[in-house]
Enzyme design. Structure first.
Site, PDB file in Angstrom:
ATOM      1  N   CYS A  81       0.851  -1.190   0.000  1.00 17.21           N
ATOM      2  CA  CYS A  81       0.000   0.000   0.000  1.00 17.21           C
ATOM      3  C   CYS A  81       0.887   1.241   0.000  1.00 17.21           C
ATOM      4  O   CYS A  81       1.938   1.272   0.632  1.00 17.21           O
ATOM      5  CB  CYS A  81      -0.902  -0.007   1.234  1.00 17.21           C
ATOM      6  SG  CYS A  81      -2.084   1.350   1.258  1.00 17.21           S
ATOM      7  N   ASN A 166      -9.473   3.646   3.783  1.00 18.93           N
ATOM      8  CA  ASN A 166      -8.816   4.961   3.690  1.00 18.93           C
ATOM      9  C   ASN A 166      -8.158   5.201   2.336  1.00 18.93           C
ATOM     10  O   ASN A 166      -7.448   6.185   2.148  1.00 18.93           O
ATOM     11  CB  ASN A 166      -7.771   5.112   4.801  1.00 18.93           C
ATOM     12  CG  ASN A 166      -6.661   4.079   4.715  1.00 18.93           C
ATOM     13  OD1 ASN A 166      -6.710   3.153   3.901  1.00 18.93           O
ATOM     14  ND2 ASN A 166      -5.647   4.219   5.553  1.00 18.93           N
ATOM     15  N   HIS A 276       4.183   2.475   1.538  1.00 21.07           N
ATOM     16  CA  HIS A 276       4.301   2.754   2.976  1.00 21.07           C
ATOM     17  C   HIS A 276       3.847   1.573   3.849  1.00 21.07           C
ATOM     18  O   HIS A 276       3.759   1.703   5.064  1.00 21.07           O
ATOM     19  CB  HIS A 276       3.581   4.049   3.384  1.00 21.07           C
ATOM     20  CG  HIS A 276       2.128   4.127   3.013  1.00 21.07           C
ATOM     21  ND1 HIS A 276       1.565   5.261   2.445  1.00 21.07           N
ATOM     22  CD2 HIS A 276       1.106   3.252   3.149  1.00 21.07           C
ATOM     23  CE1 HIS A 276       0.267   5.066   2.245  1.00 21.07           C
ATOM     24  NE2 HIS A 276      -0.031   3.849   2.688  1.00 21.07           N
ATOM     25  N   GLY A 309      -2.807  14.414   4.243  1.00 16.42           N
ATOM     26  CA  GLY A 309      -3.648  14.717   5.393  1.00 16.42           C
ATOM     27  C   GLY A 309      -4.955  13.959   5.254  1.00 16.42           C
ATOM     28  O   GLY A 309      -5.022  12.909   4.620  1.00 16.42           O
ATOM     29  N   HIS A 332       3.495   8.243   7.121  1.00 22.57           N
ATOM     30  CA  HIS A 332       2.785   7.969   5.858  1.00 22.57           C
ATOM     31  C   HIS A 332       1.490   8.762   5.763  1.00 22.57           C
ATOM     32  O   HIS A 332       0.756   8.621   4.790  1.00 22.57           O
ATOM     33  CB  HIS A 332       2.501   6.480   5.718  1.00 22.57           C
ATOM     34  CG  HIS A 332       1.280   5.974   6.432  1.00 22.57           C
ATOM     35  ND1 HIS A 332       1.009   6.243   7.752  1.00 22.57           N
ATOM     36  CD2 HIS A 332       0.251   5.189   5.994  1.00 22.57           C
ATOM     37  CE1 HIS A 332      -0.124   5.656   8.101  1.00 22.57           C
ATOM     38  NE2 HIS A 332      -0.603   5.017   7.057  1.00 22.57           N
ATOM     39  N   GLY A 333       1.213   9.616   6.744  1.00 28.02           N
ATOM     40  CA  GLY A 333       0.004  10.425   6.719  1.00 28.02           C
ATOM     41  C   GLY A 333      -0.173  11.118   8.047  1.00 28.02           C
ATOM     42  O   GLY A 333       0.776  11.256   8.831  1.00 28.02           O
ATOM     43  N   ALA A 334      -1.418  11.552   8.294  1.00 26.47           N
ATOM     44  CA  ALA A 334      -1.714  12.205   9.565  1.00 26.47           C
ATOM     45  C   ALA A 334      -1.870  11.185  10.683  1.00 26.47           C
ATOM     46  O   ALA A 334      -1.506  11.442  11.831  1.00 26.47           O
ATOM     47  CB  ALA A 334      -2.991  13.041   9.432  1.00 26.47           C
ATOM     48  N   GLY A 335      -2.424  10.007  10.366  1.00 28.60           N
ATOM     49  CA  GLY A 335      -2.644   8.983  11.383  1.00 28.60           C
ATOM     50  C   GLY A 335      -3.991   9.163  12.059  1.00 28.60           C
ATOM     51  O   GLY A 335      -4.419  10.286  12.348  1.00 28.60           O
ATOM     52  N   LYS A 402     -13.394   8.629  -2.393  1.00 25.37           N
ATOM     53  CA  LYS A 402     -13.099   7.636  -1.346  1.00 25.37           C
ATOM     54  C   LYS A 402     -13.689   6.284  -1.749  1.00 25.37           C
ATOM     55  O   LYS A 402     -14.753   6.185  -2.344  1.00 25.37           O
ATOM     56  CB  LYS A 402     -13.730   8.062  -0.026  1.00 25.37           C
ATOM     57  CG  LYS A 402     -12.889   9.044   0.758  1.00 25.37           C
ATOM     58  CD  LYS A 402     -11.727   8.354   1.443  1.00 25.37           C
ATOM     59  CE  LYS A 402     -10.915   9.344   2.268  1.00 25.37           C
ATOM     60  NZ  LYS A 402      -9.733   8.689   2.873  1.00 25.37           N
TER      61      LYS A 402
END
Length: 403
Positions: A81, A166, A276, A309, A332-335, A402
């Site tokens: 991913c 996500n 990631h 984000g 790898h992002g905001a989490g 999405k």
């Protein structure tokens, strides 16, 4: 800024270096990190990114170097991913139509989301892909048992599909109003099949070798030199390549759609495509080890990466600084700040509409688990890892699709 930006979390075993200044670390995630640090084959330390949160087996937002073993659940089931982004040169924000709804609908028709797949393959699988899938089914015949669609057909028809959860596809504008396409996806159903199969096999293998003292059964591992380890390395490598190719296929389909709606542009001048969720052999602290990045991007000096984000927040194209303490990694992002269930309990559709104002996207109950408030503050996450990456471009989405 020096590498002293990380905190050292007490584990009682190997050190845990965590870039979490100004961002929360949940207790469940902390315990998972401590569990991982207890494993005797962990090399030097565990690195923790600021988007850290609880995950199956291992913490999302962690970098785990191991000697002579791999933990399949740490790699996870969405093998490979990652993210891809491309700038559309020759056009800018002024070339976008006032309403972006038609573009969103056309992209959704071209790139299946959720469990969707193409009616016919976009492109034939290579001979190598076909040989791998046939080998996988012959070597592990139960892996395809009770599948509604043969693995070979599923892999072909799911090439160029987004998936759910996500995963997303966005049209963004950068700080100069240049147009970008950015997407997030992995190895789809076949990667999930591979991941789940080897996680189960690793757990069974632990019992066979009387390894019963794991702090978490999802930390079951495969040992170098065994047939099962060799099979996993072959399978995970293939799935990571498939995920990379899947993102390329989605990008190509998206650019075809945009070509029908926008003035002429070129899109291969600035492209980033990075995993990631993956494992690779790398050299760190004097040893050749298996580095598992579960929700982390490789950020060697000069490496370009992508840190998105949420649906209503900024995203970043970054350049790695080559921090050895992080094993050359960044977030790898905001989490996630909360679980999907909690997000649907806490937020309303009206909250989601307000948070995504100005973004052409779904604004219904079905995406509340992905609403911006369910994620950590991306600005705090970026500040916590300022010694790991430099920001090259800042993106804001105008269309978000999405799964």
């Amino acid at each position: 800024m020096s590498e002293a930006n990380y905190q050292n979390i007490e584990s009682g075993a190997k050190p845990i270096y965590a870039w979490i200044d100004g961002v929360p670390l949940g207790e469940r995630a902390r315990q998972q990190l401590v569990n991982i640090a207890q494993m005797p084959f962990v090399h030097h330390h565990v690195a923790v990114m600021p988007d850290v949160h609880w995950g199956l087996g291992a913490t999302v937002g962690s970098v785990i170097p191991t000697r002579e073993v791999i933990i399949p659940a740490a790699v996870g089931v969405d093998i490979g991913c990652g993210m891809m982004a491309a700038r559309l040169d020759g056009i800018d924000a002024s070339d976008l139509p006032e309403s972006l709804r038609e573009i969103r609908v056309d992209i959704e028709a071209a790139v299946p989301v959720g469990f969707g797949m193409h009616e016919a393959p976009l492109r034939p699988l290579s001979d190598g892909d076909e040989k791998f899938i046939k080998w996988l089914e012959e070597k592990h015949p139960r892996i395809a048992k009770r599948r509604k669609i043969p693995l070979l057909e599923a892999a072909a028809r799911q090439t160029g599909t987004l998936g759910g959860g996500n995963h997303f596809l966005e049209i963004c504008l950068d700080e100069c109003d240049k147009v970008w396409v950015m997407l997030h996806s992995g190895s789809r159903g076949i990667g999930n099949v591979i991941g789940m199969w080897f996680i189960r096999k690793a757990k069974k293998d632990m019992g066979k070798h009387h390894v019963r003292n794991l702090p978490d059964q999802d930390l079951a591992y495969l040992s170098e030199g065994t047939d099962l380890f060799g099979d996993y390395v072959k399978a995970v490598g293939w799935a990571q390549n498939y995920a990379y190719m899947n993102r390329q296929a989605m990008m190509a389909e998206t650019l075809k759609v945009l070509g029908r709606h926008l003035p002429p542009f070129t899109a291969m001048e600035k492209v980033v495509n990075c995993h990631h969720n993956y494992v690779e052999q790398e050299e760190h602290y004097g040893a050749n080890v298996y580095v598992t990045r579960k929700g982390a991007v490789r950020a060697r000096e000069g490496d370009l990466g992508i840190i998105p984000g949420s649906m209503g927040a900024r995203s970043y194209i970054v350049r790695g600084k080559g921090s050895e303490a992080s094993f050359h990694s960044c977030s790898h992002g905001a989490g996630r700040a909360m679980s999907r269930r909690d997000a649907k309990r806490q937020f309303t559709v009206d909250d989601h509409r307000e948070a995504t104002e100005g973004v052409e996207c779904r604004k219904d109950y079905g995406v509340l688990d992905e609403t911006p408030g369910a994620y950590k503050d991306i600005d705090a996450v970026m500040a916590a890892q300022s010694d790991l990456v430099d920001i090259v471009h800042t993106l804001r989405q105008v269309v978000c699709i999405k799964g």
